[in-house]
Design a protein around this motif. Sequence first.
Motif, PDB file in Angstrom:
ATOM      1  N   ARG A 141      16.578  39.492 -11.661  1.00  0.00           N
ATOM      2  CA  ARG A 141      17.423  38.731 -10.722  1.00  0.00           C
ATOM      3  C   ARG A 141      16.636  38.357  -9.460  1.00  0.00           C
ATOM      4  O   ARG A 141      16.665  37.208  -9.015  1.00  0.00           O
ATOM      5  N   SER A 142      15.921  39.316  -8.887  1.00  0.00           N
ATOM      6  CA  SER A 142      15.166  39.065  -7.656  1.00  0.00           C
ATOM      7  C   SER A 142      14.023  38.086  -7.903  1.00  0.00           C
ATOM      8  O   SER A 142      13.742  37.222  -7.067  1.00  0.00           O
ATOM      9  N   LEU A 143      13.367  38.195  -9.048  1.00  0.00           N
ATOM     10  CA  LEU A 143      12.301  37.252  -9.405  1.00  0.00           C
ATOM     11  C   LEU A 143      12.866  35.844  -9.554  1.00  0.00           C
ATOM     12  O   LEU A 143      12.321  34.870  -9.006  1.00  0.00           O
ATOM     13  N   ALA A 144      13.982  35.713 -10.291  1.00  0.00           N
ATOM     14  CA  ALA A 144      14.590  34.401 -10.511  1.00  0.00           C
ATOM     15  C   ALA A 144      15.007  33.749  -9.196  1.00  0.00           C
ATOM     16  O   ALA A 144      14.766  32.557  -8.970  1.00  0.00           O
ATOM     17  N   THR A 145      15.600  34.531  -8.317  1.00  0.00           N
ATOM     18  CA  THR A 145      16.060  34.002  -7.032  1.00  0.00           C
ATOM     19  C   THR A 145      14.903  33.455  -6.211  1.00  0.00           C
ATOM     20  O   THR A 145      15.004  32.384  -5.604  1.00  0.00           O
ATOM     21  N   ASN A 146      13.776  34.145  -6.215  1.00  0.00           N
ATOM     22  CA  ASN A 146      12.664  33.767  -5.350  1.00  0.00           C
ATOM     23  C   ASN A 146      11.663  32.819  -5.997  1.00  0.00           C
ATOM     24  O   ASN A 146      10.910  32.156  -5.284  1.00  0.00           O
ATOM     25  N   ALA A 147      11.683  32.727  -7.322  1.00  0.00           N
ATOM     26  CA  ALA A 147      10.834  31.750  -8.009  1.00  0.00           C
ATOM     27  C   ALA A 147      11.577  30.443  -8.265  1.00  0.00           C
ATOM     28  O   ALA A 147      10.971  29.454  -8.662  1.00  0.00           O
ATOM     29  N   GLY A 148      12.898  30.442  -8.067  1.00  0.00           N
ATOM     30  CA  GLY A 148      13.693  29.249  -8.346  1.00  0.00           C
ATOM     31  C   GLY A 148      13.904  29.038  -9.832  1.00  0.00           C
ATOM     32  O   GLY A 148      13.773  27.932 -10.347  1.00  0.00           O
ATOM     33  N   LEU A 149      14.259  30.100 -10.532  1.00  0.00           N
ATOM     34  CA  LEU A 149      14.459  30.054 -11.981  1.00  0.00           C
ATOM     35  C   LEU A 149      15.936  30.158 -12.325  1.00  0.00           C
ATOM     36  O   LEU A 149      16.668  30.912 -11.701  1.00  0.00           O
ATOM     37  N   THR A 150      16.352  29.446 -13.350  1.00  0.00           N
ATOM     38  CA  THR A 150      17.588  29.759 -14.045  1.00  0.00           C
ATOM     39  C   THR A 150      17.182  30.696 -15.173  1.00  0.00           C
ATOM     40  O   THR A 150      16.349  30.342 -16.008  1.00  0.00           O
TER      41      THR A 150
END
Length: 195
Positions: A141-150
Amino acid sequence: MTDRTAAVTRETAETEISVTLDVDGDGESTVDTGVGFFDHMLESFATHGLFDLTVDCDGDLEIDAHHTVEDVAITLGEAFAAALGDKRGIVRFADRRVPLDEAVASVVVDVSGRPYFDSEGTFSQERVGEIDSDLGTHFCRSLATNAGLTLHVEVSGENAHHEVEALFKGLARALDDATRIDERRGDIASTKGEL
């Protein structure tokens, strides 16, 4: 192809982190977070994604591993965003299922610039080594939020070590697929003209 690398640091009252990332690497890693199982997961992530990765984290482990895992994910997400730049020419979408013995993880990713995270399934045991098992999905979740991933993930199995490890391997493979350059595409994979 341009150089797709980044170096990001993050310093808070809870952690001090430096991350370097080469998206087009050979899977080489040097990782030291102070949390053995998490180091193992990040090394596996680099190996299976063919990312060259260094992570050095000094975190408040006297409390627990939560801030260390979360802040490394934030910093790594920022590194992916910086390394990919405008995302010109990337494949963008990927879908991977990765087994580890009785466990299997499914990861679907869109390098969309729009953070969204969804998770299905539960871990079979509450802890793996010195960390709570659900930090595996919190990392995502934290990676997706900060990398701009769905990012959509799902895990199942009977052993939390295997379930979390399959998740990290699936995430690595999906990100490797999605961030590859499609030689047929000279522009950005979006009708909007940007990601």
